[in-house]
Design a protein around this motif. Sequence first.
Motif, PDB file in Angstrom:
ATOM      1  N   LYS A  49      -4.874  -2.649  -6.672  1.00 39.34           N
ATOM      2  CA  LYS A  49      -4.436  -3.628  -7.673  1.00 39.34           C
ATOM      3  C   LYS A  49      -3.422  -4.554  -7.022  1.00 39.34           C
ATOM      4  CE  LYS A  49      -2.059  -3.861 -12.081  1.00 39.34           C
ATOM      5  NZ  LYS A  49      -1.249  -3.098 -13.017  1.00 39.34           N
ATOM      6  N   PHE A  50      -3.624  -5.855  -7.183  1.00 38.30           N
ATOM      7  CA  PHE A  50      -2.673  -6.829  -6.663  1.00 38.30           C
ATOM      8  C   PHE A  50      -1.688  -7.178  -7.772  1.00 38.30           C
ATOM      9  CE2 PHE A  50      -6.560  -8.239  -4.111  1.00 38.30           C
ATOM     10  CZ  PHE A  50      -6.284  -7.347  -3.092  1.00 38.30           C
ATOM     11  N   ASP A  51      -0.395  -6.945  -7.528  1.00 34.33           N
ATOM     12  CA  ASP A  51       0.650  -7.209  -8.511  1.00 34.33           C
ATOM     13  C   ASP A  51       1.468  -8.403  -8.035  1.00 34.33           C
ATOM     14  OD1 ASP A  51       2.421  -7.046 -10.593  1.00 34.33           O
ATOM     15  OD2 ASP A  51       3.543  -5.343  -9.777  1.00 34.33           O
ATOM     16  N   ASP A  52       1.393  -9.515  -8.754  1.00 29.70           N
ATOM     17  CA  ASP A  52       2.086 -10.747  -8.350  1.00 29.70           C
ATOM     18  C   ASP A  52       3.329 -11.028  -9.189  1.00 29.70           C
ATOM     19  OD1 ASP A  52       0.157 -11.234  -6.388  1.00 29.70           O
ATOM     20  OD2 ASP A  52      -1.164 -12.220  -7.835  1.00 29.70           O
ATOM     21  N   SER A  53       4.005  -9.969  -9.671  1.00 30.73           N
ATOM     22  CA  SER A  53       5.192 -10.168 -10.511  1.00 30.73           C
ATOM     23  C   SER A  53       6.401 -10.605  -9.684  1.00 30.73           C
ATOM     24  CB  SER A  53       5.520  -8.890 -11.291  1.00 30.73           C
ATOM     25  OG  SER A  53       5.744  -7.826 -10.390  1.00 30.73           O
ATOM     26  N   THR A  54       6.474 -10.206  -8.414  1.00 29.39           N
ATOM     27  CA  THR A  54       7.560 -10.638  -7.529  1.00 29.39           C
ATOM     28  C   THR A  54       7.060 -11.820  -6.692  1.00 29.39           C
ATOM     29  OG1 THR A  54       6.873  -9.072  -5.819  1.00 29.39           O
ATOM     30  CG2 THR A  54       8.534  -8.294  -7.373  1.00 29.39           C
ATOM     31  N   PRO A  55       7.983 -12.572  -6.072  1.00 28.28           N
ATOM     32  CA  PRO A  55       7.539 -13.729  -5.274  1.00 28.28           C
ATOM     33  C   PRO A  55       6.523 -13.370  -4.178  1.00 28.28           C
ATOM     34  CG  PRO A  55       9.907 -13.795  -5.568  1.00 28.28           C
ATOM     35  CD  PRO A  55       9.435 -12.508  -6.164  1.00 28.28           C
ATOM     36  N   GLN A  56       6.763 -12.264  -3.450  1.00 27.80           N
ATOM     37  CA  GLN A  56       5.814 -11.868  -2.407  1.00 27.80           C
ATOM     38  C   GLN A  56       4.627 -11.122  -2.995  1.00 27.80           C
ATOM     39  OE1 GLN A  56       7.343  -9.340   0.690  1.00 27.80           O
ATOM     40  NE2 GLN A  56       5.506  -9.549   1.927  1.00 27.80           N
ATOM     41  N   GLY A  57       4.866 -10.327  -4.000  1.00 29.56           N
ATOM     42  CA  GLY A  57       3.811  -9.523  -4.604  1.00 29.56           C
ATOM     43  C   GLY A  57       3.662  -8.199  -3.894  1.00 29.56           C
ATOM     44  N   THR A  58       2.969  -7.266  -4.540  1.00 29.71           N
ATOM     45  CA  THR A  58       2.712  -5.955  -3.939  1.00 29.71           C
ATOM     46  C   THR A  58       1.242  -5.593  -4.127  1.00 29.71           C
ATOM     47  OG1 THR A  58       3.311  -4.817  -5.982  1.00 29.71           O
ATOM     48  CG2 THR A  58       5.059  -5.070  -4.345  1.00 29.71           C
ATOM     49  N   ILE A  59       0.803  -4.647  -3.309  1.00 29.63           N
ATOM     50  CA  ILE A  59      -0.542  -4.097  -3.436  1.00 29.63           C
ATOM     51  C   ILE A  59      -0.375  -2.616  -3.759  1.00 29.63           C
ATOM     52  CG2 ILE A  59      -2.762  -3.717  -2.306  1.00 29.63           C
ATOM     53  CD1 ILE A  59      -1.947  -5.874  -0.263  1.00 29.63           C
ATOM     54  N   LYS A  60      -0.951  -2.184  -4.881  1.00 28.29           N
ATOM     55  CA  LYS A  60      -0.957  -0.760  -5.224  1.00 28.29           C
ATOM     56  C   LYS A  60      -2.316  -0.214  -4.830  1.00 28.29           C
ATOM     57  CE  LYS A  60       2.329  -0.617  -8.993  1.00 28.29           C
ATOM     58  NZ  LYS A  60       2.566  -0.290 -10.393  1.00 28.29           N
ATOM     59  N   ILE A  61      -2.302   0.801  -3.963  1.00 28.06           N
ATOM     60  CA  ILE A  61      -3.541   1.369  -3.449  1.00 28.06           C
ATOM     61  C   ILE A  61      -3.652   2.822  -3.913  1.00 28.06           C
ATOM     62  CG2 ILE A  61      -4.832   1.971  -1.370  1.00 28.06           C
ATOM     63  CD1 ILE A  61      -3.280  -0.287   0.040  1.00 28.06           C
ATOM     64  N   ALA A  62      -4.761   3.141  -4.592  1.00 31.22           N
ATOM     65  CA  ALA A  62      -5.043   4.519  -5.003  1.00 31.22           C
ATOM     66  C   ALA A  62      -5.843   5.171  -3.889  1.00 31.22           C
ATOM     67  CB  ALA A  62      -5.822   4.532  -6.308  1.00 31.22           C
ATOM     68  N   LEU A  63      -5.260   6.193  -3.268  1.00 32.47           N
ATOM     69  CA  LEU A  63      -5.903   6.853  -2.136  1.00 32.47           C
ATOM     70  C   LEU A  63      -6.993   7.804  -2.611  1.00 32.47           C
ATOM     71  CD1 LEU A  63      -2.656   7.558  -0.127  1.00 32.47           C
ATOM     72  CD2 LEU A  63      -4.329   5.777   0.317  1.00 32.47           C
ATOM     73  N   LYS A  64      -7.982   8.009  -1.762  1.00 30.90           N
ATOM     74  CA  LYS A  64      -9.155   8.804  -2.135  1.00 30.90           C
ATOM     75  C   LYS A  64      -9.108  10.166  -1.445  1.00 30.90           C
ATOM     76  CE  LYS A  64     -14.146   8.062  -2.358  1.00 30.90           C
ATOM     77  NZ  LYS A  64     -15.197   7.110  -1.970  1.00 30.90           N
ATOM     78  N   TYR A  65      -9.326  11.218  -2.240  1.00 31.18           N
ATOM     79  CA  TYR A  65      -9.373  12.585  -1.722  1.00 31.18           C
ATOM     80  C   TYR A  65     -10.639  13.275  -2.232  1.00 31.18           C
ATOM     81  CZ  TYR A  65      -4.425  11.877  -0.691  1.00 31.18           C
ATOM     82  OH  TYR A  65      -3.241  11.390  -0.203  1.00 31.18           O
ATOM     83  N   HIS A  66     -11.132  14.256  -1.485  1.00 30.33           N
ATOM     84  CA  HIS A  66     -12.292  15.035  -1.923  1.00 30.33           C
ATOM     85  C   HIS A  66     -11.873  15.847  -3.149  1.00 30.33           C
ATOM     86  CE1 HIS A  66     -15.446  18.104  -1.933  1.00 30.33           C
ATOM     87  NE2 HIS A  66     -16.168  17.218  -1.248  1.00 30.33           N
TER      88      HIS A  66
END
Length: 132
Positions: A49-66
Amino acid sequence: MHTDPIADYLTRIRNAVRAGHRIVEVPASNLKKEITKVLFDKGYILNYKFDDSTPQGTIKIALKYHPITKEPAIVDIKRISKPGLRKYAKASELPRVLNGLGIAILSTSKGVMSDKEARKLNVGGEVLCYVY
Protein backbone atom coordinates in the motif's frame (compact mmCIF):
# COMPACT_ATOMS: atom_id res chain seq x y z
CA MET A 1 28.98 10.22 3.03
CA HIS A 2 26.66 8.87 0.35
CA THR A 3 23.48 6.99 1.12
CA ASP A 4 21.95 4.17 -0.86
CA PRO A 5 18.14 4.28 -0.49
CA ILE A 6 17.64 1.04 -2.45
CA ALA A 7 20.05 -0.85 -0.17
CA ASP A 8 18.18 0.59 2.83
CA TYR A 9 14.85 -0.58 1.34
CA LEU A 10 16.19 -4.11 0.73
CA THR A 11 17.76 -4.26 4.21
CA ARG A 12 14.48 -3.26 5.88
CA ILE A 13 12.67 -6.06 4.03
CA ARG A 14 15.47 -8.58 4.84
CA ASN A 15 15.45 -7.63 8.54
CA ALA A 16 11.64 -7.80 8.78
CA VAL A 17 11.60 -11.26 7.16
CA ARG A 18 14.30 -12.56 9.52
CA ALA A 19 12.45 -11.13 12.54
CA GLY A 20 9.19 -12.73 11.35
CA HIS A 21 7.25 -9.47 11.00
CA ARG A 22 4.03 -9.39 8.99
CA ILE A 23 4.29 -5.76 7.79
CA VAL A 24 7.25 -3.49 7.08
CA GLU A 25 7.13 0.26 6.39
CA VAL A 26 9.72 1.95 4.19
CA PRO A 27 10.09 5.54 2.94
CA ALA A 28 8.73 5.83 -0.60
CA SER A 29 10.34 6.81 -3.89
CA ASN A 30 9.29 6.08 -7.46
CA LEU A 31 12.01 3.42 -7.90
CA LYS A 32 11.08 1.70 -4.62
CA LYS A 33 7.40 1.67 -5.68
CA GLU A 34 8.33 -0.01 -8.96
CA ILE A 35 10.51 -2.61 -7.19
CA THR A 36 7.59 -3.30 -4.80
CA LYS A 37 5.24 -3.85 -7.76
CA VAL A 38 7.69 -6.37 -9.29
CA LEU A 39 7.99 -8.23 -5.95
CA PHE A 40 4.18 -8.37 -5.72
CA ASP A 41 3.73 -9.52 -9.35
CA LYS A 42 6.27 -12.32 -8.88
CA GLY A 43 4.62 -13.50 -5.63
CA TYR A 44 7.35 -12.59 -3.13
CA ILE A 45 5.11 -10.31 -1.06
CA LEU A 46 1.47 -10.65 -0.05
CA ASN A 47 0.33 -7.07 -0.64
CA TYR A 48 1.47 -3.45 -0.56
CA LYS A 49 0.00 0.00 0.00
CA PHE A 50 1.35 3.41 -0.94
CA ASP A 51 0.63 5.98 1.79
CA ASP A 52 1.06 9.60 0.63
CA SER A 53 0.02 11.33 3.88
CA THR A 54 3.57 12.65 4.51
CA PRO A 55 5.54 14.72 1.97
CA GLN A 56 7.81 11.77 1.05
CA GLY A 57 5.21 9.08 1.62
CA THR A 58 5.67 5.51 2.81
CA ILE A 59 5.22 2.03 1.41
CA LYS A 60 3.56 -0.57 3.65
CA ILE A 61 4.53 -4.06 2.56
CA ALA A 62 2.74 -7.20 3.82
CA LEU A 63 5.31 -10.00 3.82
CA LYS A 64 4.38 -13.47 2.62
CA TYR A 65 4.89 -16.64 4.66
CA HIS A 66 3.90 -20.28 4.07
CA PRO A 67 0.63 -20.90 6.00
CA ILE A 68 1.78 -24.15 7.65
CA THR A 69 5.59 -24.08 7.88
CA LYS A 70 5.80 -20.28 8.37
CA GLU A 71 8.76 -20.18 5.94
CA PRO A 72 9.15 -16.75 4.29
CA ALA A 73 8.66 -16.38 0.53
CA ILE A 74 11.83 -14.24 0.42
CA VAL A 75 14.78 -16.40 1.48
CA ASP A 76 17.34 -13.75 0.55
CA ILE A 77 17.33 -10.36 -1.14
CA LYS A 78 20.69 -9.02 -2.26
CA ARG A 79 21.80 -5.65 -3.69
CA ILE A 80 23.96 -6.05 -6.81
CA SER A 81 24.51 -2.63 -8.40
CA LYS A 82 25.83 -0.21 -5.78
CA PRO A 83 26.48 3.55 -6.05
CA GLY A 84 30.23 2.89 -5.96
CA LEU A 85 30.12 0.17 -8.62
CA ARG A 86 27.18 0.01 -11.01
CA LYS A 87 26.45 -3.35 -12.65
CA TYR A 88 24.88 -3.40 -16.10
CA ALA A 89 23.88 -6.36 -18.26
CA LYS A 90 23.16 -6.59 -21.97
CA ALA A 91 19.99 -8.32 -23.11
CA SER A 92 22.07 -11.34 -24.18
CA GLU A 93 23.93 -11.52 -20.84
CA LEU A 94 21.11 -11.19 -18.30
CA PRO A 95 21.87 -13.08 -15.07
CA ARG A 96 20.00 -16.23 -14.01
CA VAL A 97 19.37 -16.33 -10.25
CA LEU A 98 19.51 -19.84 -8.73
CA ASN A 99 19.29 -21.31 -12.24
CA GLY A 100 15.94 -19.61 -12.86
CA LEU A 101 14.34 -20.18 -9.42
CA GLY A 102 14.96 -16.60 -8.27
CA ILE A 103 14.62 -13.28 -10.06
CA ALA A 104 16.91 -10.39 -10.83
CA ILE A 105 15.24 -6.98 -10.74
CA LEU A 106 16.51 -4.65 -13.46
CA SER A 107 16.09 -0.97 -14.20
CA THR A 108 15.79 -0.75 -17.99
CA SER A 109 14.89 1.91 -20.52
CA LYS A 110 11.39 0.37 -20.54
CA GLY A 111 11.00 0.57 -16.74
CA VAL A 112 11.74 -1.64 -13.74
CA MET A 113 11.18 -5.34 -14.47
CA SER A 114 12.35 -8.86 -13.73
CA ASP A 115 15.06 -10.57 -15.76
CA LYS A 116 12.49 -12.85 -17.43
CA GLU A 117 10.46 -9.88 -18.72
CA ALA A 118 13.65 -8.17 -19.91
CA ARG A 119 14.59 -11.31 -21.89
CA LYS A 120 11.15 -11.30 -23.56
CA LEU A 121 11.48 -7.61 -24.51
CA ASN A 122 15.18 -8.09 -25.42
CA VAL A 123 16.40 -5.18 -23.27
CA GLY A 124 19.32 -4.87 -20.88
CA GLY A 125 19.86 -2.48 -17.99
CA GLU A 126 21.15 -1.96 -14.49
CA VAL A 127 20.90 -5.08 -12.28
CA LEU A 128 19.43 -3.68 -9.04
CA CYS A 129 19.06 -6.83 -6.91
CA TYR A 130 18.58 -10.59 -6.73
CA VAL A 131 15.58 -12.09 -4.93
CA TYR A 132 15.08 -15.76 -4.10
